[in-house]
Design a protein around this motif. Structure first.
Motif, PDB file in Angstrom:
ATOM      1  N   ALA A   1       0.882  -1.170   0.000  1.00  0.00           N
ATOM      2  CA  ALA A   1       0.000   0.000   0.000  1.00  0.00           C
ATOM      3  C   ALA A   1       0.914   1.214   0.000  1.00  0.00           C
ATOM      4  N   VAL A   2       0.765   2.030  -1.023  1.00  0.00           N
ATOM      5  CA  VAL A   2       1.709   3.124  -1.255  1.00  0.00           C
ATOM      6  C   VAL A   2       0.983   4.458  -1.177  1.00  0.00           C
ATOM      7  N   ASP A   3       1.551   5.370  -0.421  1.00  0.00           N
ATOM      8  CA  ASP A   3       1.020   6.717  -0.277  1.00  0.00           C
ATOM      9  C   ASP A   3       1.867   7.653  -1.154  1.00  0.00           C
TER      10      ASP A   3
ATOM     11  N   ASP B   1       6.357  15.387  -3.941  1.00  0.00           N
ATOM     12  CA  ASP B   1       7.495  15.732  -4.804  1.00  0.00           C
ATOM     13  C   ASP B   1       8.396  14.520  -5.041  1.00  0.00           C
TER      14      ASP B   1
ATOM     15  N   VAL C   1       9.241   8.095  -7.133  1.00  0.00           N
ATOM     16  CA  VAL C   1       8.640   6.777  -7.370  1.00  0.00           C
ATOM     17  C   VAL C   1       7.171   6.715  -6.943  1.00  0.00           C
ATOM     18  N   SER C   2       6.855   7.224  -5.756  1.00  0.00           N
ATOM     19  CA  SER C   2       5.487   7.029  -5.255  1.00  0.00           C
ATOM     20  C   SER C   2       4.421   7.691  -6.133  1.00  0.00           C
TER      21      SER C   2
ATOM     22  N   SER D   1       0.858   6.174   6.482  1.00  0.00           N
ATOM     23  CA  SER D   1       1.115   4.934   5.755  1.00  0.00           C
ATOM     24  C   SER D   1       1.902   3.929   6.593  1.00  0.00           C
TER      25      SER D   1
ATOM     26  N   VAL E   1       1.016   0.144   7.272  1.00  0.00           N
ATOM     27  CA  VAL E   1       1.119  -1.001   6.350  1.00  0.00           C
ATOM     28  C   VAL E   1       1.718  -2.262   7.000  1.00  0.00           C
TER      29      VAL E   1
ATOM     30  N   GLU F   1      10.223   1.342  12.617  1.00  0.00           N
ATOM     31  CA  GLU F   1      10.491   1.385  11.179  1.00  0.00           C
ATOM     32  C   GLU F   1      10.206   2.807  10.725  1.00  0.00           C
TER      33      GLU F   1
ATOM     34  N   GLY G   1      10.751   7.644   6.315  1.00  0.00           N
ATOM     35  CA  GLY G   1      11.420   8.761   5.647  1.00  0.00           C
ATOM     36  C   GLY G   1      10.698  10.062   5.900  1.00  0.00           C
ATOM     37  N   GLY G   2      11.149  11.096   5.208  1.00  0.00           N
ATOM     38  CA  GLY G   2      10.554  12.409   5.386  1.00  0.00           C
ATOM     39  C   GLY G   2      11.038  13.060   6.667  1.00  0.00           C
TER      40      GLY G   2
ATOM     41  N   ARG H   1      13.326  10.364 -12.484  1.00  0.00           N
ATOM     42  CA  ARG H   1      13.695  11.766 -12.391  1.00  0.00           C
ATOM     43  C   ARG H   1      15.140  11.789 -11.945  1.00  0.00           C
TER      44      ARG H   1
ATOM     45  N   PHE I   1      20.516   5.952  -5.027  1.00  0.00           N
ATOM     46  CA  PHE I   1      20.094   7.221  -5.607  1.00  0.00           C
ATOM     47  C   PHE I   1      20.552   8.366  -4.723  1.00  0.00           C
TER      48      PHE I   1
HETATM   49  C1  LIG Z   1      11.547  -0.148   5.250  1.00  0.00           C
HETATM   50  C2  LIG Z   1      10.663   0.851   4.550  1.00  0.00           C
HETATM   51  C3  LIG Z   1       9.347   0.530   4.273  1.00  0.00           C
HETATM   52  C4  LIG Z   1       8.499   1.439   3.623  1.00  0.00           C
HETATM   53  N1  LIG Z   1       7.200   1.097   3.402  1.00  0.00           N
HETATM   54  C5  LIG Z   1       6.374   1.971   2.801  1.00  0.00           C
HETATM   55  C6  LIG Z   1       4.986   1.640   2.607  1.00  0.00           C
HETATM   56  O1  LIG Z   1       4.514   0.546   2.954  1.00  0.00           O
HETATM   57  N2  LIG Z   1       4.183   2.564   2.005  1.00  0.00           N
HETATM   58  C7  LIG Z   1       4.667   3.785   1.604  1.00  0.00           C
HETATM   59  O2  LIG Z   1       3.879   4.577   1.047  1.00  0.00           O
HETATM   60  N3  LIG Z   1       5.974   4.130   1.781  1.00  0.00           N
HETATM   61  C8  LIG Z   1       6.838   3.251   2.377  1.00  0.00           C
HETATM   62  N4  LIG Z   1       8.161   3.592   2.553  1.00  0.00           N
HETATM   63  C9  LIG Z   1       8.669   4.865   1.983  1.00  0.00           C
HETATM   64  C10 LIG Z   1       9.122   4.610   0.537  1.00  0.00           C
HETATM   65  O3  LIG Z   1      10.254   3.753   0.523  1.00  0.00           O
HETATM   66  C11 LIG Z   1       9.547   5.893  -0.196  1.00  0.00           C
HETATM   67  O4  LIG Z   1      10.491   6.579   0.569  1.00  0.00           O
HETATM   68  C12 LIG Z   1       8.385   6.820  -0.474  1.00  0.00           C
HETATM   69  O5  LIG Z   1       7.407   6.154  -1.276  1.00  0.00           O
HETATM   70  C13 LIG Z   1       8.862   8.083  -1.212  1.00  0.00           C
HETATM   71  O6  LIG Z   1       9.544   7.712  -2.397  1.00  0.00           O
HETATM   72  P1  LIG Z   1       9.594   8.706  -3.625  1.00  0.00           P
HETATM   73  O7  LIG Z   1      10.496   8.134  -4.661  1.00  0.00           O
HETATM   74  O8  LIG Z   1       8.199   9.041  -4.071  1.00  0.00           O
HETATM   75  O9  LIG Z   1      10.200  10.031  -2.995  1.00  0.00           O
HETATM   76  P2  LIG Z   1      11.740  10.514  -3.118  1.00  0.00           P
HETATM   77  O10 LIG Z   1      11.970  11.015  -4.503  1.00  0.00           O
HETATM   78  O11 LIG Z   1      12.623   9.448  -2.595  1.00  0.00           O
HETATM   79  O12 LIG Z   1      11.717  11.688  -2.046  1.00  0.00           O
HETATM   80  C14 LIG Z   1      11.090  12.924  -2.333  1.00  0.00           C
HETATM   81  C15 LIG Z   1      10.983  13.751  -1.064  1.00  0.00           C
HETATM   82  O13 LIG Z   1      10.033  13.167  -0.146  1.00  0.00           O
HETATM   83  C16 LIG Z   1      10.601  12.924   1.124  1.00  0.00           C
HETATM   84  N5  LIG Z   1      10.068  11.648   1.621  1.00  0.00           N
HETATM   85  C17 LIG Z   1      10.532  10.405   1.334  1.00  0.00           C
HETATM   86  N6  LIG Z   1       9.786   9.473   1.951  1.00  0.00           N
HETATM   87  C18 LIG Z   1       8.840  10.134   2.637  1.00  0.00           C
HETATM   88  C19 LIG Z   1       7.779   9.715   3.488  1.00  0.00           C
HETATM   89  N7  LIG Z   1       7.527   8.411   3.739  1.00  0.00           N
HETATM   90  N8  LIG Z   1       7.000  10.674   4.030  1.00  0.00           N
HETATM   91  C20 LIG Z   1       7.220  11.983   3.773  1.00  0.00           C
HETATM   92  N9  LIG Z   1       8.227  12.429   3.003  1.00  0.00           N
HETATM   93  C21 LIG Z   1       9.019  11.525   2.436  1.00  0.00           C
HETATM   94  C22 LIG Z   1      12.058  12.842   0.869  1.00  0.00           C
HETATM   95  O14 LIG Z   1      12.752  13.244   2.025  1.00  0.00           O
HETATM   96  C23 LIG Z   1      12.278  13.829  -0.264  1.00  0.00           C
HETATM   97  O15 LIG Z   1      12.391  15.143   0.213  1.00  0.00           O
HETATM   98  C24 LIG Z   1       9.007   2.707   3.231  1.00  0.00           C
HETATM   99  C25 LIG Z   1      10.340   3.027   3.514  1.00  0.00           C
HETATM  100  C26 LIG Z   1      11.161   2.131   4.176  1.00  0.00           C
HETATM  101  C27 LIG Z   1      12.580   2.526   4.479  1.00  0.00           C
END
Ligand SMILES: Cc1cc2nc3c(=O)[nH]c(=O)nc-3n(C[C@H](O)[C@H](O)[C@H](O)COP(=O)(O)OP(=O)(O)OC[C@H]3O[C@@H](n4cnc5c(N)ncnc54)[C@H](O)[C@@H]3O)c2cc1C
Lengths: 234, 197
Positions: A67-69, A73, A76-77, A117, A120, A229, A232-233, B11, B24
């Protein structure tokens, strides 16, 4: 551990900004509740991006449920939430993480604390508990902005043996006694206290996990009983 | 089999130098910790080296401050796939702590406040490859990132760079530390992508 080819078999909206994504992954051999996988996406020109996502359920050995939120910016998400369709392919490696796990043979009380999120992997624990017909007492405190931001709300509230307490940070539903606000010391009243020596799992954005873990330590929980766990963020 | 993910463009950050495989680039400082952040104040902080013969050498905050300080600018690579270029640290080379330590042991178990451990070959800590640091980016090291004092070993995945470090125990044989018992690689070279056991 090798990369396995995964195909999207189902996508279900979870909130306005999140989706549950089911992948069929031939060769994936099951996981424990709480574990995560790495997802690898490859662009046409070979560019690759990898991120970690927790397993939302561990019921079937060659099925990966996520489940992805959307992080607005993010790289990947937004793709996973807005663009991905059934039939699309990516790669998966896992399961990963051997510490943030709940095993069905554990009988001790379990305190789950989730932000956004971060529910999950904790939902995976609730589901594993139900499937195993475990009688381990579970309590869940789930912090979300508003009712509309909650993942799996009905299922969690209806889980027998799992006592769920909602914390709304911005907009509580009408009639909810607790005023809007972040997790605070008073919210620990509905959790297992240190004297019950629960196994505690805290998951969510890094700032939420820091705040929740600090509250637990202040309340007298043993740091060694608290597993975290951080997604991020800030 | 090479597959592509329909509609995914990515990106890519313009990397001015190569990244280890599967990493990355980020400007953030994400956090990987298995439990709560311990609160250790400088007044109570201590660091010790325990040898195989049972000898113990100890340093407190004042002793640390009296040691030769180095400024280090280095790239760091976390097993959770983010890397940062040119992070800035201030601290003391691990070599300085071993000047008066007599040991034949080839391995070190690093211990932290909060109970974390990680294992390293001694040679990966010596010859200017590792530091005991107390500042990051010109500021005192925040507890979230391992303050007051963190080990950094930048040539290995960053889980080897133990936060809240409090001691080294010399060992004749290599034994796995915390993450190494929980699925991560015993050594952890990012360029060889030694993430998982
Ligand atoms: C062990 C583990 C399990 C995870 N499980 C899930 C999950 O089940 N569901 C889920 O949605 N995500 C989960 N995440 C977070 C996920 O891995 C990514 O970090 C998230 O989807 C953001 O990736 P992105 O490429 O969109 O953003 P990026 O391009 O990597 O980051 C963009 C910006 O967003 C910020 N950011 C990154 N992650 C978050 C966050 N979680 N909240 C707020 N700001 C953030 C970064 O600091 C950066 O400034 C998990 C992370 C870890 C380490």
């Amino acid at each position: 551990m090798t990369w396995l080819v995964a195909e999207v078999t189902e996508i279900v909206e979870v909130t306005a900004s999140a989706r549950a994504i089911t992948l069929r992954v031939p060769g994936f051999r099951g996981a424990l509740a709480g574990q995560h996988v790495d997802l690898r996406l490859t662009a046409d020109d070979g560019y690759q991006a990898v991120r970690s996502y927790s397993l939302a359920d561990t019921a079937l050995d060659d099925v990966v449920e996520l489940a992805v939120d959307r992080v607005d910016d993010g790289e990947v998400s937004p793709y996973l939430v807005d663009v991905l369709e059934v039939g699309d392919q990516m790669e998966v490696r896992g399961p990963l993480g051997g510490f943030f796990v709940w095993r069905p043979e554990n009988v001790e009380p379990v305190q789950l604390i989730a932000g956004g999120s971060g529910i999950v992997p904790l939902a995976a624990m609730v589901r594993a508990r139900r499937r195993a017909a475990s009688t381990a007492p579970f309590r869940l405190t789930y912090s979300v902005r508003s009712v509309a931001d909650a993942f799996f709300a009905e299922e969690l509230s209806a889980s027998a043996g799992v006592d769920t307490t909602w914390v709304y940070t911005r907009e509580p539903p009408p009639g909810h006694a607790r005023p809007a606000g972040r997790l605070a010391p008073a919210d620990l009243a509905s959790t297992f206290g240190p004297s019950q020596d629960p196994a505690v799992f805290v998951c969510g954005p890094t700032g939420f996990v820091e705040a929740a873990a600090a509250l637990l330590l202040d309340a007298g929980h043993d740091a060694a009983r608290i597993r975290t766990e951080r997604f991020g963020g800030a | 089999m090479a597959i592509t993910t329909r509609g995914f463009g990515g990106r890519r950050a313009p990397a001015e130098k190569p990244l280890p495989p599967g990493q990355f680039l980020t400007e953030d400082f994400p956090v990987l910790s298995a439990g709560p952040t311990p609160n250790v104040d400088e007044a109570h902080w201590q660091f010790s080296v325990h040898t195989e013969s049972g000898e113990v050498r100890r340093w407190d905050w004042a002793a640390l401050m009296a040691m030769p300080v180095e400024d280090v600018t280095t790239d760091i690579h976390c097993v959770t796939r983010w890397s940062r270029f040119d992070t800035q640290w201030r601290g003391v080379s691990v070599d300085a702590f071993f000047e008066d330590v007599e040991s034949e042991a080839e391995f070190v178990m690093v211990h932290s406040y909060g109970g974390y451990t990680t294992n390293l070959p001694l040679e990966d800590l010596l010859d200017g490859k590792a530091w005991i640091t107390f500042e990051h980016g010109g500021e005192p090291l925040a507890p979230l990132h391992g303050g007051p004092v963190r080990l950094i070993v930048p040539h290995l995945y960053f889980w080897k760079s133990a936060k809240w470090v409090r001691g080294f125990v010399m060992q004749e044989h290599e034994e796995p530390g915390f993450w190494e018992q929980n699925g991560y690689h015993l050594y952890g070279d990012p360029w060889l992508e030694q993430r998982y056991a």
